[in-house]
Design a protein around this motif. Structure first.
Motif, mmCIF file in Angstrom:
data_model
loop_
_atom_site.group_PDB
_atom_site.id
_atom_site.type_symbol
_atom_site.label_atom_id
_atom_site.label_comp_id
_atom_site.label_asym_id
_atom_site.label_seq_id
_atom_site.Cartn_x
_atom_site.Cartn_y
_atom_site.Cartn_z
ATOM 1 N N LYS A 121 19.483 -1.678 -18.223
ATOM 2 C CA LYS A 121 18.244 -1.172 -18.810
ATOM 3 C C LYS A 121 17.337 -2.321 -19.252
ATOM 4 N N ALA A 122 17.942 -3.359 -19.852
ATOM 5 C CA ALA A 122 17.143 -4.511 -20.267
ATOM 6 C C ALA A 122 16.522 -5.204 -19.060
ATOM 7 N N HIS A 123 17.288 -5.288 -17.978
ATOM 8 C CA HIS A 123 16.757 -5.914 -16.759
ATOM 9 C C HIS A 123 15.598 -5.105 -16.185
ATOM 10 N N LEU A 124 15.724 -3.778 -16.200
ATOM 11 C CA LEU A 124 14.645 -2.939 -15.686
ATOM 12 C C LEU A 124 13.387 -3.057 -16.541
ATOM 13 N N LEU A 125 13.567 -3.107 -17.872
ATOM 14 C CA LEU A 125 12.408 -3.260 -18.756
ATOM 15 C C LEU A 125 11.727 -4.608 -18.542
ATOM 16 N N ALA A 126 12.540 -5.660 -18.394
ATOM 17 C CA ALA A 126 11.957 -6.982 -18.166
ATOM 18 C C ALA A 126 11.232 -7.033 -16.822
ATOM 19 N N THR A 127 11.811 -6.420 -15.802
ATOM 20 C CA THR A 127 11.162 -6.399 -14.488
ATOM 21 C C THR A 127 9.833 -5.649 -14.542
ATOM 22 N N ALA A 128 9.823 -4.511 -15.251
ATOM 23 C CA ALA A 128 8.574 -3.750 -15.380
ATOM 24 C C ALA A 128 7.511 -4.549 -16.130
ATOM 25 N N ALA A 129 7.924 -5.272 -17.185
ATOM 26 C CA ALA A 129 6.962 -6.087 -17.933
ATOM 27 C C ALA A 129 6.401 -7.218 -17.074
ATOM 28 N N ILE A 130 7.259 -7.824 -16.263
ATOM 29 C CA ILE A 130 6.799 -8.919 -15.386
ATOM 30 C C ILE A 130 5.810 -8.393 -14.357
ATOM 31 N N LEU A 131 6.124 -7.244 -13.753
ATOM 32 C CA LEU A 131 5.219 -6.674 -12.754
ATOM 33 C C LEU A 131 3.884 -6.287 -13.374
ATOM 34 N N GLN A 132 3.920 -5.759 -14.602
ATOM 35 C CA GLN A 132 2.669 -5.406 -15.270
ATOM 36 C C GLN A 132 1.849 -6.648 -15.588
ATOM 37 N N ALA A 133 2.538 -7.718 -16.006
ATOM 38 C CA ALA A 133 1.816 -8.952 -16.304
ATOM 39 C C ALA A 133 1.208 -9.552 -15.047
ATOM 40 N N GLU A 134 1.930 -9.465 -13.933
ATOM 41 C CA GLU A 134 1.397 -10.010 -12.681
ATOM 42 C C GLU A 134 0.224 -9.191 -12.157
ATOM 43 N N ALA A 135 0.225 -7.890 -12.438
ATOM 44 C CA ALA A 135 -0.867 -7.040 -11.956
ATOM 45 C C ALA A 135 -2.113 -7.128 -12.817
ATOM 46 N N THR A 136 -2.007 -7.664 -14.023
ATOM 47 C CA THR A 136 -3.165 -7.778 -14.911
ATOM 48 C C THR A 136 -4.067 -8.917 -14.445
ATOM 49 N N PRO A 137 -5.370 -8.687 -14.253
ATOM 50 C CA PRO A 137 -6.264 -9.775 -13.817
ATOM 51 C C PRO A 137 -6.373 -10.864 -14.870
ATOM 52 N N ILE A 138 -6.444 -12.093 -14.400
ATOM 53 C CA ILE A 138 -6.519 -13.246 -15.301
ATOM 54 C C ILE A 138 -7.946 -13.398 -15.811
ATOM 55 N N LYS A 139 -8.103 -13.475 -17.129
ATOM 56 C CA LYS A 139 -9.411 -13.660 -17.756
ATOM 57 C C LYS A 139 -9.545 -15.108 -18.207
ATOM 58 N N MET A 140 -10.490 -15.837 -17.567
ATOM 59 C CA MET A 140 -10.714 -17.231 -17.916
ATOM 60 C C MET A 140 -11.530 -17.311 -19.194
ATOM 61 N N PRO A 141 -11.212 -18.238 -20.087
ATOM 62 C CA PRO A 141 -12.012 -18.391 -21.307
ATOM 63 C C PRO A 141 -13.399 -18.912 -20.987
#
Length: 340
Positions: A240-260
């Motif tokens: 379960k921890a591995h699945l949660l971490a994988t989902a968080a990584i995929l969500q972070a990768e799908a989020t567009p990068i906002k440059m300052p």
């Protein structure tokens, strides 16, 4: 629900009236008027199942979705009547229950041989829609558990979601199919395996390894004995921890990068003669009066370039010459007045 079935009861179970009564009185669900035939606590024996099993196997009811035969007395021979080939001239036995999704045999002693007949029917595509299988307390031994888990991890049971095998005496050999490289229960969601007293902690390692190797990718509930099966609980938590971490990584990768936003560049201010900023500035100088108090005096300071400094120095010399000429003319006027 009588304790003993008489021959007249068997004749009734053999007749067409029995199937008609089942069709009209069975419990129905809301989904497409599906029916579940329930034979719970009817004390059915192996002899009674010779009639009941034959009628159920050959009925092929189009709305039959569930079959509950829990808390009865029949064993392996009675279970065989549900899955054995029919008599000559009857429909092919390969798919005797094409629409059944749920089979319940809880606390009916079919474990020694009956589970093997059930596994053979699943392997022959006789239960293509099976989703829920309950075999709690059926007395399943190693050989029957071996055949059951072997077919659960095969494509023939691709839709199986729930499996209950609690309180059975099978041991390590029954879980051996979980170590096969091709074994995978892709749709299994719930596995209940409580009260397996013959299993040691090392035997549960096969189940824990299958969980960690994603052989049951949809498994969300796995109930085992708390002491001997601690490795299974830890494997479930780690998965379960591995699945949660994988989902968080995929969500972070799908989020567009906002440059300052870029920082503004600092511009150096230089004073030149032509710029508007080269104006006179005032500085304050501290001066003491007669009483020793500070007096502020504004002094004008003008910044010039080197060329302007030369012109300013030349103007100062001209002013001095004019002052001297004025002094000479005043002296001449005084001398003339004295002579007069």
């Amino acid at each position: 629900r009588h304790d003993v079935l008489t021959p007249n009861d068997w004749l009734f179970l053999e007749g067409a009236l029995f199937l008609n009564a089942l069709t009209l009185s069975s419990g129905r669900t809301r989904r497409s008027h599906a029916v579940t035939w329930r034979f719970t606590k009817m004390n059915l024996s192996d002899d009674a199942m010779q009639y009941v099993g034959a009628n159920l196997r050959n009925a092929n009811h189009p709305r039959l979705r569930g079959l509950d035969l829990s808390h009865n007395r029949f064993g392996a021979s009675g279970a065989a009547t549900l899955f054995e080939p029919p008599l000559p001239g009857l429909p092919d036995w390969v798919k005797p229950y094409p629409f059944i999704e749920s089979l319940i045999f809880d606390y009916t002693p079919i474990g020694k041989g009956g589970v093997t007949h059930l596994s053979s029917a699943v392997k022959a595509n006789g239960l293509p829609q099976l989703k829920h299988l309950r075999l709690t307390g059926v007395g399943m031994d190693d050989d029957n558990a071996y055949h059951l888990f072997g077919v659960v991890g095969s494509p023939h049971a691709a839709k199986l979601e729930t499996l209950h095998v609690s309180f059975n005496p099978f041991g390590r050999w029954g879980l051996q199919p979980l170590t096969w490289s091709t074994w995978k229960a892709a749709s299994l969601i719930t596995l209940n395996a409580l009260g397996l007293g013959s299993l040691r902690p090392a035997d549960y390692a096969w189940l824990a390894r299958a969980i960690m190797d994603e052989k049951m990718p949809r498994l969300s509930t796995c109930s085992v004995q708390s002491f001997n099966g601690r490795c299974v609980a830890q494997a479930m938590n780690a998965r379960k921890a591995h699945l949660l971490a994988t989902a968080a990584i995929l969500q972070a990768e799908a989020t567009p990068i906002k440059m300052p936003p870029p920082r503004p560049k600092l511009q150096k201010r230089t004073l030149t003669p032509d710029s508007e900023e080269s104006e006179e500035e005032s500085e304050e100088e501290v001066v003491l009066d007669e009483d020793g108090e500070e007096v502020g005096v504004e002094v004008d300071v003008t910044y010039y370039s080197s060329s302007e400094e030369e012109s300013v120095s030349g103007d100062d010399d001209d002013d001095e010459e004019e002052v001297e000429e004025l002094e000479d003319s005043e002296e001449e006027e005084e001398e003339v007045e004295e002579e007069d």
